[in-house]
Every structure is written in C-alpha cells, then in structure tokens.
Scaffold this active site. Sequence first.
Site, PDB file in Angstrom:
ATOM      1  N   LYS A 118      -5.442   1.550   7.397  1.00 18.38           N
ATOM      2  CA  LYS A 118      -6.217   0.913   6.342  1.00 18.38           C
ATOM      3  C   LYS A 118      -7.709   1.263   6.433  1.00 18.38           C
ATOM      4  O   LYS A 118      -8.418   1.226   5.433  1.00 18.38           O
ATOM      5  CB  LYS A 118      -5.992  -0.595   6.354  1.00 18.38           C
ATOM      6  CG  LYS A 118      -4.581  -0.928   5.911  1.00 18.38           C
ATOM      7  CD  LYS A 118      -4.340  -2.400   5.679  1.00 18.38           C
ATOM      8  CE  LYS A 118      -2.971  -2.625   5.074  1.00 18.38           C
ATOM      9  NZ  LYS A 118      -1.847  -2.270   5.972  1.00 18.38           N
TER      10      LYS A 118
HETATM   11  C1  LIG Z   1      -0.566  -1.951   5.630  1.00 15.02           C
HETATM   12  C2  LIG Z   1       0.290  -1.226   6.598  1.00 15.02           C
HETATM   13  C3  LIG Z   1       1.483  -0.572   6.208  1.00 15.02           C
HETATM   14  C4  LIG Z   1       2.014  -0.633   4.790  1.00 15.02           C
HETATM   15  O1  LIG Z   1       1.222   0.096   3.876  1.00 15.02           O
HETATM   16  P1  LIG Z   1       1.345  -0.164   2.298  1.00 15.02           P
HETATM   17  O2  LIG Z   1       0.253   0.614   1.695  1.00 15.02           O
HETATM   18  O3  LIG Z   1       1.183  -1.644   2.112  1.00 15.02           O
HETATM   19  O4  LIG Z   1       2.709   0.301   1.875  1.00 15.02           O
HETATM   20  C5  LIG Z   1       2.205   0.142   7.155  1.00 15.02           C
HETATM   21  N1  LIG Z   1       1.793   0.180   8.452  1.00 15.02           N
HETATM   22  C6  LIG Z   1       0.663  -0.439   8.871  1.00 15.02           C
HETATM   23  C7  LIG Z   1       0.290  -0.366  10.302  1.00 15.02           C
HETATM   24  C8  LIG Z   1      -0.130  -1.150   7.962  1.00 15.02           C
HETATM   25  O5  LIG Z   1      -1.244  -1.770   8.394  1.00 15.02           O
END
Ligand SMILES: *Cc1c(COP(=O)(O)O)cnc(C)c1O
Length: 483
Positions: free
Chosen positions: A126
């Site tokens: 993120k």
């Molecule tokens: C947020 C997240 C996801 C999922 O991603 P999306 O964009 O919501 O599909 C997968 N793995 C981790 C570690 C995350 O923080």
Amino acid sequence: MNYISTRGAGIGERHTFSDILLGGLAKDGGLYLPAEYPQVSADELARWRALPYADLAFEILRKFSDDIPVEDLRELTRRTYTAQVYCNVRDEENAAQITPLKTLGVEDGAPLSLLELSNGPTLAFKDMAMQLLGNLFEYTLARHGETLNILGATSGDTGSAAEYAMRGKKGIRVFMLSPHKKMSAFQTAQMYSLQDPNIFNVAIDGVFDDCQDIVKAVSNDHAFKAQQKIGTVNSINWARVVAQVVYYFKGYFAATKRNDERVSFTVPSGNFGNVCAGHIARMMGLPIEKLVVATNENDVLDEFFRTGIYRVRRSSETYHTSSPSMDISKASNFERFVFDLLGRDPKRVLQLFRDVEEKGGFDLQASGDFARVQAFGFVSGRSSHDDRVETIRDVFQRYDTMIDTHTADGVKVAREHLQAGIPMIVLETAQPIKFGETIREALEREPERPAAFSGLEDLPQRFEVLPNDAQRVKDFVAAHTGA
Ligand SMILES: *Cc1c(COP(=O)(O)O)cnc(C)c1O
C-alpha cells in the site's frame, strides 16, 4: 483526460484528475474511471523499458492527469519514488529499483518470480500508492489554499500506510481509529510510535467494525464533515489505483527482454484495487497474458471468476484468516472492472450494484458478458491457512526465500495457472515480519526483520484511548482542528 462515473451520473460534465483526487465516490454512488483508457504505443513501450521507476511513474501518470503541469508532476514522482523511501530491501544492490523482481526458479516451464512491492516505510504494497497520494494531496491542497482532515479506520496495513504517507505534510491531519489492544505488537508500534504532530492515533475500546461504524457515522453527519473538512483515503481512491498501474509495467520490463513477449501476474486480492490496476495496464496495451486473482478463505472474487456469480458476504460470514488484509466481504473496486466487462454500460452497472445492495449479489452466468472475463485474461483461485503454511515452507526450502502469508496465497494460486514459456510474476504484497505468527508456525523461526525496525516495539507510543462513541470522536477531532 475526463473522468466519468461507472453509474452514469453527470454525463457531459467535466471532471479532471485534480477534481476527483480528494473525493471518494461519485455523487451517484459510482466509482470514477477515465472516459477512455490512454494507449501506450510501441515506441513508448520501447522507450519506457530503460526508465528508472520514478520516470516511468511520471510517463504513466501524465497520461491520466493532464491538468497537473508536467514539471510539477515530474518533481512529485521523483520525490516519491526514491531509494531512501523504498529502502527496506532484502538485497542492498536492488535499492535503486524500487520494486525489484526476485526470480525464484522455473516451474512447469514457466519462470516464476516475485515482484517486491513491500520495501516502503510500512513494509506493505500500500506504500507504493499511498506515498504518492501524500505528495499529491499536499501539492493540490497548497494550490487551492485548502486543508484536509483525513479520518479512517484500520485493522493494520491501510492505516499505517496512510500515516507514513501523510506525516509532516502541510495542510493535512490524520485521525486514524484502530481497535484498542487488538492489533499485533508490531503493527501497533508501527502506528503509535509516530510522533508527528499532524498524526492522531485514536484507540477505540471495541473491535475493527466499531471503528468503521464510527467513521461511517461521522461521514454521514454532512454538516460536521463539511465544517471539519473531513476526507478519506480508502482503496476506491482513483489516484491510488492509477499509481499501482506503474509496477505492472516495471515488472513486465524486468521479466522480459523484448516487447513482443507476454507475462502473467498473480495478485493477492481483497478489495480488488491492486488487480484492477493490472487490468488497466492491460487495457493500455501492456502485453499481459493472464491476471490471476488469488483470494484466501474469503473467496467472493474467486467464486465470481469461476462461476459468474457475485455474492457478497455478511460480516458474520467473513473469516478472520492469517492473511488478514484480504479478509473482505465485498470488493470495493470491483465495480470498475464490471463497468468494463459490461462494455461500459452505466445503466446495467447501476442495476447490478442495486442488486448487490438489495439482494446481496448478481449472476452473470447466463449473460454473454461473462465470456468476456476470458478475453480480459482473468482467472482465479483460493487458498487456506494450511496452503499458506505449506507454501511458506516450500518456498523457503526450495528457494531460500521467506514470504509473508498474503504472498503465499499468491504463490499457491499462481502455481495452478502456470503456462510453459510465459513468465509468472507474483506480486509480493507484504514482508514476513508483519505476520510473524504464521512464519513461526511454518518455519519454526523468527521472521526476517529489516534493520530500520529493530527495537520498534520499545519506542515511546503516542495515542489516545476513546470509548466506542462517535460523538466522543467528533469532539476529539474538533478539539484538534480548531475549526
Ligand atoms: C491491502 C492488501 C491486499 C489486498 O489488496 P487489494 O488492493 O485490496 O485487493 C493484499 N495483501 C496485503 C498485504 C495488503 O495490505
């Protein structure tokens, strides 16, 4: 570049990138998308191959944000994607690459690799988008002489990525609600150790759903929201999605030598933001063979891609798993993909997402549209806790590489979709230290801890405990904004 809503309101209106940057949903409840996807020419693709990450980000983003002066955008991307920010690399030599590609080996004739997206300040992918958002928000607010108070709820990853992106930014405060004493010691320390005066950690006496309900209640108080200039940074934010398009290009260039080669990506998925960016990269012309959607036991998306039935879950049907950032009951970005799947017909999108609210889902099995899922290259799979443990163990033994639980979901499902001769890139979405309990279970050893995080849990923490009461949160916000 004009942006439209997936539900069709305001057709004929103009919405620029900056217009939609600070907002969430379109006013009809739909999500914003470009009126058409910009295309990448063969010449551009050839030229982009050699670019450093920041300049690649600039080239891609400028196609979506033509209302930002190019020199400003170039400065912004260069300031965002630096080796200093993405410094938590496992291999020092890779620091300049921002998202290094780690080759594991060849399985069933397909080169299998991990695209490291979690070398940023909070060790989860993120950061890739949120760091850009922090700089874009600061830039845009300054241009309009405005301020913003971000209110959010988190069970871990999103909140810390938002705080690390917004810390010290002018014109921005962050009020992040988290469930008191419910996060891991590592995640708690990551957030609460921030001492920046514009970051407010609010520990709510309750669970994550209580935090989310408070955010909803505050957001529904429109007068308060306007007076306090409350905004959010959730996963439907368009700039977050578009920032993620960049690493699909970067991963493609790293895994290939020539632009007539194709690659597949496997994406550990929850709210469908990450894989939606892959879909957009493909729509722009990136030669992607397959986009593999990997879910855990919360398999709303896997069910859809196998059957054409989208059935959202109640919160009582949502499992708490060892890959918790994928524990979702409905996928908030999915509507963007459905819009394209239905040939961009906003009336039908509106009807289907009304059905989601009223009947809990929809069924595209019988309609011809579901066949297009294949044309768009989508396939899927799911994994369980046992699969994750087994995959973490196997990848460690076979390739001497420690992966986190979300990435393990990805590797497990990727292996079900390998094609000889086509590189398979699994997106690594977090580092193992964030989910240490399962690492200890799988490997009977401690997860690797990046040097910058030694002693993190011993740092002084700064947070305020509040009861599970929206009014008390409003009072707290008002007291700290002075508005
Ligand atoms: C947020 C997240 C996801 C999922 O991603 P999306 O964009 O919501 O599909 C997968 N793995 C981790 C570690 C995350 O923080």
